[in-house]
Write an enzyme that holds these catalytic residues in place. Structure first.
Site, PDB file in Angstrom:
ATOM      1  N   ARG A 108       4.651   3.433   4.537  1.00  0.00           N
ATOM      2  CA  ARG A 108       3.957   2.222   4.783  1.00  0.00           C
ATOM      3  C   ARG A 108       2.745   2.694   5.076  1.00  0.00           C
ATOM      4  O   ARG A 108       2.281   4.018   5.397  1.00  0.00           O
ATOM      5  CB  ARG A 108       4.277   1.592   6.124  1.00  0.00           C
ATOM      6  CG  ARG A 108       5.677   0.836   5.883  1.00  0.00           C
ATOM      7  CD  ARG A 108       5.528  -0.276   5.102  1.00  0.00           C
ATOM      8  NE  ARG A 108       6.609  -0.976   4.947  1.00  0.00           N
ATOM      9  CZ  ARG A 108       7.881  -0.992   4.270  1.00  0.00           C
ATOM     10  NH1 ARG A 108       7.721   0.354   3.536  1.00  0.00           N
ATOM     11  NH2 ARG A 108       9.010  -1.606   4.155  1.00  0.00           N
ATOM     12  N   GLU A 112      -1.108  -5.919   0.457  1.00  0.00           N
ATOM     13  CA  GLU A 112      -0.245  -6.199  -0.676  1.00  0.00           C
ATOM     14  C   GLU A 112      -0.167  -7.669  -1.016  1.00  0.00           C
ATOM     15  O   GLU A 112       0.063  -8.304  -0.192  1.00  0.00           O
ATOM     16  CB  GLU A 112       1.086  -5.455  -0.661  1.00  0.00           C
ATOM     17  CG  GLU A 112       0.799  -4.064  -0.367  1.00  0.00           C
ATOM     18  CD  GLU A 112       2.269  -3.172  -0.285  1.00  0.00           C
ATOM     19  OE1 GLU A 112       3.256  -3.772  -0.342  1.00  0.00           O
ATOM     20  OE2 GLU A 112       2.140  -1.833  -0.087  1.00  0.00           O
ATOM     21  N   HIS A 153       4.125  -0.089  -5.137  1.00  0.00           N
ATOM     22  CA  HIS A 153       5.128  -0.608  -4.104  1.00  0.00           C
ATOM     23  C   HIS A 153       6.592  -0.715  -4.875  1.00  0.00           C
ATOM     24  O   HIS A 153       7.284  -1.875  -4.748  1.00  0.00           O
ATOM     25  CB  HIS A 153       4.784  -1.581  -3.119  1.00  0.00           C
ATOM     26  CG  HIS A 153       5.666  -1.444  -1.667  1.00  0.00           C
ATOM     27  ND1 HIS A 153       5.307  -2.064  -0.724  1.00  0.00           N
ATOM     28  CD2 HIS A 153       6.701  -0.914  -1.486  1.00  0.00           C
ATOM     29  CE1 HIS A 153       6.402  -1.737   0.394  1.00  0.00           C
ATOM     30  NE2 HIS A 153       7.027  -0.918  -0.122  1.00  0.00           N
TER      31      HIS A 153
END
Length: 326
Positions: free
Chosen positions: A236, A265, A285
């Site tokens: 993260r 995001e 991601h």
């Protein structure tokens, strides 16, 4: 039940074996990303059970208050994007399997893929070849390098073993239990947090993000790294102190970064500072984005819906919602 699935970008779930578990239910799948409360409220106005893709969409009080028919949110893993208190207040049960068993092999594989890509300049070499240049530089071998893992949980342990298979010297930092497990399984404990950053050629972060770990990796930590070192973050973005990574890379310590996660995001424009840095590899991601990982995760998510519909909910995060609705 009327079930809505958000953010299935490539409409993948319908094609997986796990989707059969929703047979007989009225399922709507949205493939675009929307965060606007009014638009979401309109899309979800008939929804009884909401399926989330990890942290792609935030579910907060202003939205929940406009969804009187919503009874269940089913997802997997951590839930910083969901206002649990607001769920309880609005009679919405949150179920989330925290998958304490097997690691995300997909995330571990991507982590090591980023390590290889960064150390051998794979994206840059490909871009140069496409531009007509044969070899644009000289990469570095992993064998004999020191891989620092913080911390030795499910994914960290998998990455540590990949490093061992590549002939790397692996050292581990983290909580006391994490370090003890690593030593028991044959890995070296770093002498200290400072030593982890000073002596590792590559550091890979595998820390769970929660309030007490936000900003855990500081600018001072990064400044201890070698100018030739690489930091990898597939966990993260919030684990690293705000702005510290960009500043450290500009200062030359560490010399490289490979990241799969970002503060906000999705990143849908090219003005994020990391995207313009030649010493950084960025992916959107995708640590968990494989068909196999989806089928594994959504088996759990759909099982939670089936259990809820049968009157025996599982993996309930806010059990007090039952008391409030009785």
């Amino acid at each position: 039940m009327k079930i809505t699935i958000l953010d299935d970008y490539f409409d993948t779930l319908r094609t997986l074996p796990c989707f059969a578990k929703l047979e007989g239910h009225d399922v709507t799948v949205w493939t675009d990303h929307v965060q606007d409360v009014a638009m979401l409220a309109d899309r979800l106005k008939q929804t009884e059970a909401l399926v989330l893709f990890r942290e792609r969409t935030e579910i907060r009080a202003p939205l929940l208050e406009r969804l009187p028919g919503l009874k269940l949110i089913s997802q997997r893993s951590v839930y910083p994007h969901v206002d649990v208190a607001a769920c309880t207040q609005n009679g919405v049960m949150l179920c989330s399997n925290m998958h304490q068993g097997a690691p995300s092999w997909a995330a571990a594989e991507l982590t090591f893929g980023l390590i290889l890509a960064a150390m051998r300049d794979i994206p840059q070499q490909m871009a140069a070849l496409q531009d007509g240049t044969w070899q644009m530089g000289v990469g570095r071998t992993l064998r004999g390098k020191t891989l620092g893992i913080w911390s030795y949980g499910r994914i960290g342990a998998a990455v540590a073993n990949y490093g061992k298979a590549f002939g790397m010297n692996v050292q581990v930092w983290g909580g006391e239990i994490s370090r003890a497990r690593a030593v028991k399984e044959g890995f070296k404990e770093a002498e200290s947090r400072e030593a982890l950053f000073e002596t590792s050629d590559i550091i890979s972060l595998h820390i769970r993000l929660k309030p007490e770990t936000a900003g855990l990796v500081t600018g001072s930590d990064l400044a201890r790294m070698k100018p030739s070192a690489l930091i990898v973050n597939t966990s993260r973005a919030g684990l690293i102190e705000d702005g510290a990574l960009v500043a450290a890379l500009k200062a030359g310590r560490p010399g490289m970064a490979a990241v799969d996660v970002y503060e906000n995001e999705p990143v849908v424009n090219a003005d994020h500072p990391l995207l313009s840095m030649p010493n950084v590899i960025c992916t959107p991601h995708i640590g968990y984005v494989t068909r196999e990982e989806y089928d594994l995760q959504f088996n759990d998510i759909f099982d939670q819906i089936v259990a809820f519909d049968a009157g025996s909910p599982t993996n309930v995060i806010n059990p007090e919602v039952v008391e409030n609705t009785n």
